[in-house]
Design an enzyme around this catalytic site. Structure first.
Site, PDB file in Angstrom:
ATOM      1  N   ASN A   9       0.882  -1.174   0.000  1.00 21.62           N
ATOM      2  CA  ASN A   9       0.000   0.000   0.000  1.00 21.62           C
ATOM      3  C   ASN A   9       0.915   1.217   0.000  1.00 21.62           C
ATOM      4  O   ASN A   9       1.515   1.536   1.022  1.00 21.62           O
ATOM      5  CB  ASN A   9      -0.887  -0.048   1.262  1.00 21.62           C
ATOM      6  N   TRP A  10       1.033   1.807  -1.177  1.00 23.86           N
ATOM      7  CA  TRP A  10       1.968   2.940  -1.303  1.00 23.86           C
ATOM      8  C   TRP A  10       1.453   4.198  -0.611  1.00 23.86           C
ATOM      9  O   TRP A  10       2.188   5.159  -0.428  1.00 23.86           O
ATOM     10  CB  TRP A  10       2.229   3.252  -2.788  1.00 23.86           C
ATOM     11  N   LYS A  11       0.182   4.235  -0.273  1.00 18.91           N
ATOM     12  CA  LYS A  11      -0.439   5.421   0.337  1.00 18.91           C
ATOM     13  C   LYS A  11      -0.174   6.644  -0.546  1.00 18.91           C
ATOM     14  O   LYS A  11      -0.110   6.505  -1.769  1.00 18.91           O
ATOM     15  CB  LYS A  11       0.035   5.592   1.786  1.00 18.91           C
ATOM     16  N   HIS A  95      -9.755   1.182   4.838  1.00 18.87           N
ATOM     17  CA  HIS A  95      -8.481   1.332   5.550  1.00 18.87           C
ATOM     18  C   HIS A  95      -8.693   2.264   6.746  1.00 18.87           C
ATOM     19  O   HIS A  95      -9.475   3.214   6.671  1.00 18.87           O
ATOM     20  CB  HIS A  95      -7.416   1.906   4.600  1.00 18.87           C
ATOM     21  N   GLU A  97      -7.034   4.618   7.864  1.00 18.41           N
ATOM     22  CA  GLU A  97      -6.793   6.044   7.594  1.00 18.41           C
ATOM     23  C   GLU A  97      -8.009   6.679   6.938  1.00 18.41           C
ATOM     24  O   GLU A  97      -8.332   7.840   7.187  1.00 18.41           O
ATOM     25  CB  GLU A  97      -5.517   6.202   6.738  1.00 18.41           C
ATOM     26  N   GLU A 167      -5.805  -5.038  10.593  1.00 17.94           N
ATOM     27  CA  GLU A 167      -4.774  -4.017  10.780  1.00 17.94           C
ATOM     28  C   GLU A 167      -5.033  -3.266  12.078  1.00 17.94           C
ATOM     29  O   GLU A 167      -5.818  -2.303  12.089  1.00 17.94           O
ATOM     30  CB  GLU A 167      -4.792  -3.026   9.615  1.00 17.94           C
ATOM     31  N   GLY A 173       2.229   2.019  10.767  1.00 21.43           N
ATOM     32  CA  GLY A 173       3.206   3.100  10.601  1.00 21.43           C
ATOM     33  C   GLY A 173       3.900   3.489  11.887  1.00 21.43           C
ATOM     34  O   GLY A 173       4.569   4.524  11.953  1.00 21.43           O
ATOM     35  N   SER A 212       3.114  -2.415  10.303  1.00 20.15           N
ATOM     36  CA  SER A 212       4.559  -2.508  10.498  1.00 20.15           C
ATOM     37  C   SER A 212       5.144  -3.879  10.136  1.00 20.15           C
ATOM     38  O   SER A 212       6.049  -4.379  10.803  1.00 20.15           O
ATOM     39  CB  SER A 212       4.937  -2.105  11.931  1.00 20.15           C
ATOM     40  N   GLY A 233       2.507  -1.312   4.320  1.00 17.47           N
ATOM     41  CA  GLY A 233       2.594   0.112   3.989  1.00 17.47           C
ATOM     42  C   GLY A 233       4.036   0.521   3.740  1.00 17.47           C
ATOM     43  O   GLY A 233       4.591   0.309   2.659  1.00 17.47           O
ATOM     44  N   GLY A 234       4.654   1.101   4.769  1.00 17.61           N
ATOM     45  CA  GLY A 234       5.994   1.682   4.637  1.00 17.61           C
ATOM     46  C   GLY A 234       6.992   0.782   3.922  1.00 17.61           C
ATOM     47  O   GLY A 234       7.720   1.238   3.023  1.00 17.61           O
TER      48      GLY A 234
HETATM   49  P1  PGA Z   1       2.556   0.057   7.676  1.00 12.84           P
HETATM   50  O1  PGA Z   1       1.082   0.310   7.054  1.00 12.84           O
HETATM   51  O2  PGA Z   1       3.059  -1.234   7.090  1.00 12.84           O
HETATM   52  O3  PGA Z   1       3.343   1.250   7.258  1.00 12.84           O
HETATM   53  O4  PGA Z   1       2.370  -0.049   9.157  1.00 12.84           O
HETATM   54  C1  PGA Z   1       0.191  -0.755   6.853  1.00 12.84           C
HETATM   55  C2  PGA Z   1      -1.072  -0.232   6.229  1.00 12.84           C
HETATM   56  O5  PGA Z   1      -1.511   0.872   6.567  1.00 12.84           O
HETATM   57  O6  PGA Z   1      -1.693  -0.921   5.385  1.00 12.84           O
END
Ligand code: PGA
Length: 254
Positions: A9-11, A95, A97, A167, A173, A212, A233-234
């Site tokens: 997930n590049w966000k 998600h 966010e 999640e 993150g 993470s 994500g990251g």
């Molecule tokens: P993260 O994000 O791996 O940076 O914790 C995961 C996500 O939001 O899907």
């Protein structure tokens, strides 16, 4: 055997040049695996580029969100059909966010889930508790509420060609990963809830862990019986890390 997935997930990251460099670095390292799907969910404006860059790699392009609407006077929205039209195969739905920062409610997430499926996208439905909810001991109740919001309107169809991602919000993150036991415990709750709708389909449903995930902790998480992969994500912005996570999955399949 249940399908396994590792999805990036590049966000809100990337540019034409940065995406091309990142995918080139993936391609140098990535080996496909039978029984597992690798995907990357990119900003909608880069989907067409991602679809082209990823052609014949075995890595599926995906979107990060979609409109609840199908067409018409909804300025700024992007529909499920449009995402599919430019090459998306997967779509993250709900998600944390989106839920926390953009106000997506359980009911709206359920509508988006249905739109994604109707357009032929595989929805990746995200569920998970906040730190306050975990500390209050309501993790299972929160996750079940989020699942039920989608199961109520869609029923058994919700379990077909869909993916769930657990999640925990406190792990996204933050560098704090849920322990593999914490993840397994919630994944088992999710599968048990799905089994109340259809035991056979629940047994086949991929349930991913997100929060993470890194190359260093992926193998331990993926060793859990109800953890079928990761939503990353990251670490998905670093080709070596992301392919390292993918390889942790491949190692389990070989
Ligand atoms: P993260 O994000 O791996 O940076 O914790 C995961 C996500 O939001 O899907």
């Amino acid at each position: 055997m249940r399908r396994k997935l590792v999805v990036g997930n590049w966000k809100l990251n990337g540019s034409l040049a940065a995406n091309a460099a990142l995918v080139a670095a993936f391609r140098q390292r990535f080996l496909p695996a039978t029984g597992a799907v690798c995907g990357v969910c990119v900003p909608a404006v880069y989907l067409a580029q991602a679809a082209e860059l990823l052609a014949n790699t075995g890595i599926e392009p995906g979107a990060q969100d979609l409109s609840r609407e199908v067409r018409g006077a909804f300025t700024g929205e992007v529909s499920a059909a449009m995402l599919a039209d430019v090459g998306a195969k997967l779509c993250i739905v709900g998600h944390s966010e989106r839920r926390a920062l953009f106000g997506d409610t359980d009911e709206q997430v359920a509508v988006k889930f249905g739109r994604a499926k109707a357009a032929g996208l595989t929805p990746i439905l995200c569920v998970g508790e906040t730190l306050a909810e975990r500390e209050a001991g309501v993790t299972d109740a929160v996750v079940i509420r989020q699942l039920d919001a989608v199961l109520a309107p869609h029923g058994r169809a919700a379990l077909e060609n869909a993916v769930v991602a657990y999640e925990p919000v406190w792990a996204i993150g933050t560098g704090k990963t849920a322990t593999s036991e914490q993840a397994q415990s919630v994944h088992a709750v999710i599968r048990a809830r799905l089994a109340k709708v259809d035991a056979g389909l629940a047994a086949e449903m991929p349930i991913l862990y997100g929060g993470s995930v890194k190359a260093a902790n992926a193998a331990e998480l993926f060793a859990m019986p109800d953890v079928d992969g990761g939503l990353v994500g990251g670490a998905s912005l670093d080709a070596q890390e992301f392919v390292g996570i993918w390889n942790a999955m491949r190692a389990r399949l070989n």
